[in-house]
Design a protein around this motif. Structure first.
Motif, PDB file in Angstrom:
ATOM      1  N   ASP A  51       0.811  -1.224   0.000  1.00 20.47           N
ATOM      2  CA  ASP A  51       0.000   0.000   0.000  1.00 20.47           C
ATOM      3  C   ASP A  51       0.842   1.270   0.000  1.00 20.47           C
ATOM      4  O   ASP A  51       0.394   2.313  -0.483  1.00 20.47           O
ATOM      5  N   TYR A  76       1.068   6.586  -8.525  1.00 25.43           N
ATOM      6  CA  TYR A  76       0.004   7.577  -8.316  1.00 25.43           C
ATOM      7  C   TYR A  76      -1.241   7.252  -9.151  1.00 25.43           C
ATOM      8  O   TYR A  76      -2.372   7.369  -8.666  1.00 25.43           O
ATOM      9  N   GLY A  80      -2.779   1.071  -6.418  1.00 20.68           N
ATOM     10  CA  GLY A  80      -3.542   1.536  -5.270  1.00 20.68           C
ATOM     11  C   GLY A  80      -4.675   2.451  -5.698  1.00 20.68           C
ATOM     12  O   GLY A  80      -5.175   2.369  -6.822  1.00 20.68           O
ATOM     13  N   GLU A  81      -5.081   3.344  -4.811  1.00 23.65           N
ATOM     14  CA  GLU A  81      -6.169   4.271  -5.098  1.00 23.65           C
ATOM     15  C   GLU A  81      -5.690   5.351  -6.060  1.00 23.65           C
ATOM     16  O   GLU A  81      -4.695   6.029  -5.807  1.00 23.65           O
ATOM     17  N   MET A  82      -6.383   5.502  -7.191  1.00 22.02           N
ATOM     18  CA  MET A  82      -5.942   6.434  -8.223  1.00 22.02           C
ATOM     19  C   MET A  82      -5.876   7.872  -7.693  1.00 22.02           C
ATOM     20  O   MET A  82      -6.751   8.326  -6.961  1.00 22.02           O
ATOM     21  N   LYS A  84      -3.933   9.189  -5.565  1.00 19.25           N
ATOM     22  CA  LYS A  84      -3.603   9.333  -4.148  1.00 19.25           C
ATOM     23  C   LYS A  84      -2.150   8.923  -3.968  1.00 19.25           C
ATOM     24  O   LYS A  84      -1.770   7.808  -4.333  1.00 19.25           O
ATOM     25  N   ASN A  86       1.137   7.349  -2.831  1.00 23.19           N
ATOM     26  CA  ASN A  86       1.486   6.225  -1.973  1.00 23.19           C
ATOM     27  C   ASN A  86       2.993   5.947  -1.979  1.00 23.19           C
ATOM     28  O   ASN A  86       3.435   4.851  -1.642  1.00 23.19           O
TER      29      ASN A  86
END
Length: 235
Positions: A51, A76, A80-82, A84, A86
């Motif tokens: 994550d 990015y 993971g979450e687009m 956001k 990490n």
């Protein structure tokens, strides 16, 4: 202890750029991200289950940061979450990694998180403690070695260097010493030759040393015969 994505010098394309990593749960520590490292990370699904990635930068030569911008953009937008961030990037102030990333369109605080560190100061990052220490490499840019404490094990990672600090010549405190080592041996070499390493380190402590950043002429068996270990790529 550390695992290696690549273990070669800048021109040793067979072994790839030297870059090490360590995983704990859904977190990953990555040391440097040279020109071919993002490709190796992606091709080998190294981010599966991860994550957040904590990237430590030793210096800005291309074989140490050449694909960092690609890696951040990928993380990015596609991992993971687009949109956001990490990836967290850690470096000493004078390394100027933020300026280099900005040239490539990376905005710290937007595409990634960024932490500027003082040298010779210990920081606690999630699952490890980190200290950057100035290395002797080239005059043009600052270069740093990294001291890590992970799971109560003390690790020294030299980055690029042409010498060893005095305390490493009898490194009783360290569990692992990863050191830039090459076969090339000439006056003014900005890397540490195997011959010089052998002169600096007594035979009774060589089992703690792991040679990395290997040039194309480096012979693994020669180093092992002298009592040193040699890192092996994970992939």
């Amino acid at each position: 202890m550390l695992k290696f994505i690549g273990s070669g010098s800048a021109f040793n394309t067979k072994l790839g750029n030297t870059s090490a990593y360590y995983k704990v749960g859904n977190q990953m520590l990555l040391i440097d991200c040279g020109s071919n490292i993002f490709h190796r990370i992606k091709e080998n699904n190294l981010l599966e289950g991860i994550d957040h990635i904590h990237v430590l930068i030793t210096h800005t030569h291309a074989d140490h940061v050449g694909s960092l911008a690609d890696f951040i953009f990928y993380s990015y937008y596609s991992h993971g979450e687009m949109a956001k961030p990490n990836v967290s990037v850690y470096s000493v102030y004078d390394v100027k990694i933020e300026e280099l990333l900005a040239i490539n369109g990376i905005m710290p605080g937007v595409h990634c998180l960024s932490k500027k560190c003082q040298s010779d100061t210990q920081y606690t990052f999630n699952f490890c403690k980190v200290l950057f220490e100035r290395s002797s490499h080239v005059k043009e840019i600052p270069s740093y070695s990294i001291e890590l404490c992970i799971d109560d094990r003390l690790i020294y990672y030299s980055g690029d260097t042409n010498t060893l600090k005095e305390s490493l010549r009898n490194p009783m405190a360290y569990d692992y010493v990863y050191v830039d080592t090459c076969k090339a041996d000439y006056e003014g070499n900005v890397h540490l030759s195997l011959r010089k390493l052998s002169e600096l380190v007594n035979s009774d402590v060589r089992s703690k040393f792991w040679c990395m950043h290997l040039d194309e002429s480096f012979v693994r068996q020669e180093a092992e015969k002298l009592g040193f270990n040699v890192v092996t790529n994970e992939f």
